[in-house]
Design a protein around this motif. Structure first.
Motif, PDB file in Angstrom:
ATOM      1  N   GLY A  41       5.355   2.932  -7.431  1.00 38.34           N
ATOM      2  CA  GLY A  41       4.540   2.967  -6.219  1.00 38.34           C
ATOM      3  C   GLY A  41       5.306   2.558  -4.980  1.00 38.34           C
ATOM      4  O   GLY A  41       5.166   3.156  -3.912  1.00 38.34           O
ATOM      5  N   SER A  83       0.811  -1.231   0.000  1.00 37.20           N
ATOM      6  CA  SER A  83       0.000   0.000   0.000  1.00 37.20           C
ATOM      7  C   SER A  83       0.836   1.269   0.000  1.00 37.20           C
ATOM      8  O   SER A  83       0.476   2.281   0.616  1.00 37.20           O
ATOM      9  CB  SER A  83      -0.972   0.004   1.193  1.00 37.20           C
ATOM     10  N   SER A 123      -0.525  -4.348  -3.444  1.00 42.72           N
ATOM     11  CA  SER A 123      -1.426  -3.184  -3.417  1.00 42.72           C
ATOM     12  C   SER A 123      -0.692  -1.846  -3.435  1.00 42.72           C
ATOM     13  O   SER A 123      -1.103  -0.884  -2.781  1.00 42.72           O
ATOM     14  CB  SER A 123      -2.364  -3.251  -2.194  1.00 42.72           C
ATOM     15  N   ASN A 150      -1.132  -4.938  -7.513  1.00 44.52           N
ATOM     16  CA  ASN A 150      -0.534  -3.619  -7.741  1.00 44.52           C
ATOM     17  C   ASN A 150      -1.201  -2.951  -8.939  1.00 44.52           C
ATOM     18  O   ASN A 150      -1.681  -3.627  -9.852  1.00 44.52           O
ATOM     19  CB  ASN A 150       0.965  -3.770  -7.985  1.00 44.52           C
ATOM     20  N   THR A 151      -1.229  -1.620  -8.957  1.00 41.09           N
ATOM     21  CA  THR A 151      -1.955  -0.886  -9.993  1.00 41.09           C
ATOM     22  C   THR A 151      -1.141   0.280 -10.533  1.00 41.09           C
ATOM     23  O   THR A 151      -0.576   1.068  -9.765  1.00 41.09           O
ATOM     24  CB  THR A 151      -3.282  -0.331  -9.428  1.00 41.09           C
ATOM     25  N   GLU A 184       0.601   1.502  -5.713  1.00 37.45           N
ATOM     26  CA  GLU A 184      -0.043   2.229  -6.802  1.00 37.45           C
ATOM     27  C   GLU A 184       0.834   3.357  -7.324  1.00 37.45           C
ATOM     28  O   GLU A 184       1.526   4.035  -6.557  1.00 37.45           O
ATOM     29  CB  GLU A 184      -1.371   2.823  -6.339  1.00 37.45           C
ATOM     30  N   SER A 185       0.765   3.564  -8.642  1.00 39.89           N
ATOM     31  CA  SER A 185       1.478   4.669  -9.277  1.00 39.89           C
ATOM     32  C   SER A 185       0.925   4.899 -10.672  1.00 39.89           C
ATOM     33  O   SER A 185       0.020   4.177 -11.118  1.00 39.89           O
ATOM     34  CB  SER A 185       2.974   4.367  -9.347  1.00 39.89           C
ATOM     35  N   THR A 224       2.390   4.444  -2.273  1.00 40.24           N
ATOM     36  CA  THR A 224       1.802   5.194  -3.386  1.00 40.24           C
ATOM     37  C   THR A 224       2.749   6.271  -3.894  1.00 40.24           C
ATOM     38  O   THR A 224       3.355   7.010  -3.113  1.00 40.24           O
ATOM     39  CB  THR A 224       0.494   5.872  -2.938  1.00 40.24           C
ATOM     40  N   ASN A 273      -2.538  -7.984 -10.991  1.00 40.04           N
ATOM     41  CA  ASN A 273      -2.032  -6.630 -11.190  1.00 40.04           C
ATOM     42  C   ASN A 273      -2.779  -5.980 -12.346  1.00 40.04           C
ATOM     43  O   ASN A 273      -3.306  -6.661 -13.218  1.00 40.04           O
ATOM     44  CB  ASN A 273      -0.535  -6.683 -11.467  1.00 40.04           C
ATOM     45  N   THR A 325      -1.834   3.387 -13.419  1.00 44.35           N
ATOM     46  CA  THR A 325      -2.881   3.941 -14.278  1.00 44.35           C
ATOM     47  C   THR A 325      -2.470   3.972 -15.740  1.00 44.35           C
ATOM     48  O   THR A 325      -3.323   3.964 -16.630  1.00 44.35           O
ATOM     49  CB  THR A 325      -3.260   5.358 -13.817  1.00 44.35           C
ATOM     50  N   SER A 360      -3.217  -2.434 -15.172  1.00 37.46           N
ATOM     51  CA  SER A 360      -2.737  -1.198 -15.788  1.00 37.46           C
ATOM     52  C   SER A 360      -3.470  -0.965 -17.097  1.00 37.46           C
ATOM     53  O   SER A 360      -4.230  -1.830 -17.558  1.00 37.46           O
ATOM     54  CB  SER A 360      -1.229  -1.290 -16.044  1.00 37.46           C
ATOM     55  N   GLY A 419       3.368   0.155 -10.970  1.00 37.02           N
ATOM     56  CA  GLY A 419       2.601   0.137  -9.724  1.00 37.02           C
ATOM     57  C   GLY A 419       3.438  -0.243  -8.522  1.00 37.02           C
ATOM     58  O   GLY A 419       3.300   0.328  -7.442  1.00 37.02           O
TER      59      GLY A 419
END
Length: 267
Positions: free
Chosen positions: A152, A144, A173, A198-199, A175-176, A146, A226, A201, A228, A180
């Motif tokens: 991330g 988690s 988990s 993981n994410t 994020e970036s 970010t 994951n 965008t 994207s 991610g």
């Protein structure tokens, strides 16, 4: 320099609580050292170098940490620590913030073998937990974290090396926008690693590999769930060598490359 302690050369800390210290326009919210720092136990909480480097610690030499907690520290660069960091185990970085790079740490970071180190809920523009050259040898978890732009958990303009043979490097988990979990020019995986949920965008739900891409040379790596726009698990050039295992499960994209999008490069 040094909201609580200024050391012209070396300093050793063995326990204690350092809370609400500040170096408002300088470096090292708690400690500034011109030499090496050894931390053997202790809690660093809510310290800051709001316009500078190292919300808790800044050192010109090596910073060795063991059995310590860094929480709610903040700086422009290196929310908790700025410098060359060696973790010998039992260290937690939680909810540290950098307005620029390296939510927990900015610098060269080595996690020693058999050393358990956890990074959770750290934030930055680039490198939610770490920004720098990274070598992971022991048990380490990133959860988690970010970054608003890249990496991330980890951002590196040089190399990220995962040698976790005595434990597992776990990324969950994070994020970036790009990468991610990890964004780096060269990512080398020699040990055991898992990337879950993981994410990113834009590119690379788990990993965005830059100039030299991602090399899985030995060990076992698993990418699960994951997400994207491009490259659900990995974006960039990928090499999976003999004697290594790579598992891709339930990774998703809104555009192309559910598991891997090579971005015009080789797989």
């Amino acid at each position: 320099k040094g909201g609580a302690i200024y050391a012209g050369r070396n300093i050793t800390i063995q326990g204690g609580i350092f809370e609400n210290n500040s170096a408002k326009t300088g470096v090292g919210g708690v400690i500034y050292a011109g030499g090496n720092v050894i931390v053997q136990g202790g809690t660093f909480k809510n310290n800051s170098a709001s316009s500078g480097k190292g919300g808790a610690i800044y050192a010109d030499g090596n910073i060795t940490v063991q059995g310590s907690t860094f929480k709610y520290n903040s700086a422009k660069t290196g929310g908790a620590i700025y410098g060359t960091v060696i973790s010998s185990g039992g260290v937690t970085f939680e909810s540290n913030t950098a307005t620029f790079v390296g939510g927990a740490i900015y610098g060269r970071v080595t996690i020693n073998e058999s050393a358990s180190t956890n990074f959770s809920k750290n934030t930055a523009s680039s490198g939610g937990a770490i920004n720098g050259t990274v070598i992971l040898n022991g048990e380490v978890a990133f959860e988690s974290n970010t970054a608003s732009s890249s990496g991330g958990a980890i951002m590196s303009t040089t190399t990220v090396t995962i040698n976790s043979t005595t434990g597992t490097a776990t990324f969950t988990s994070n994020e970036s926008t790009d990468g991610g979990a990890i964004c780096g020019n060269s990512i080398i995986i020699n040990g055991t690693a898992t990337f879950n949920d993981n994410t990113a965008t834009t590119r690379g739900g788990a990993i965005y590999g830059g100039i030299y891409g991602t090399v899985i040379s030995k060990g076992e790596v698993t990418f699960t769930s994951n997400e994207s726009a491009d490259g659900g698990a990995i974006y960039g050039e990928v090499t999976i060598q003999e004697n290594s295992t790579a598992n891709f499960n339930s990774n998703t994209v809104s555009s192309s490359g559910g598991a891997i999008n090579a971005g015009g490069k080789n797989i």
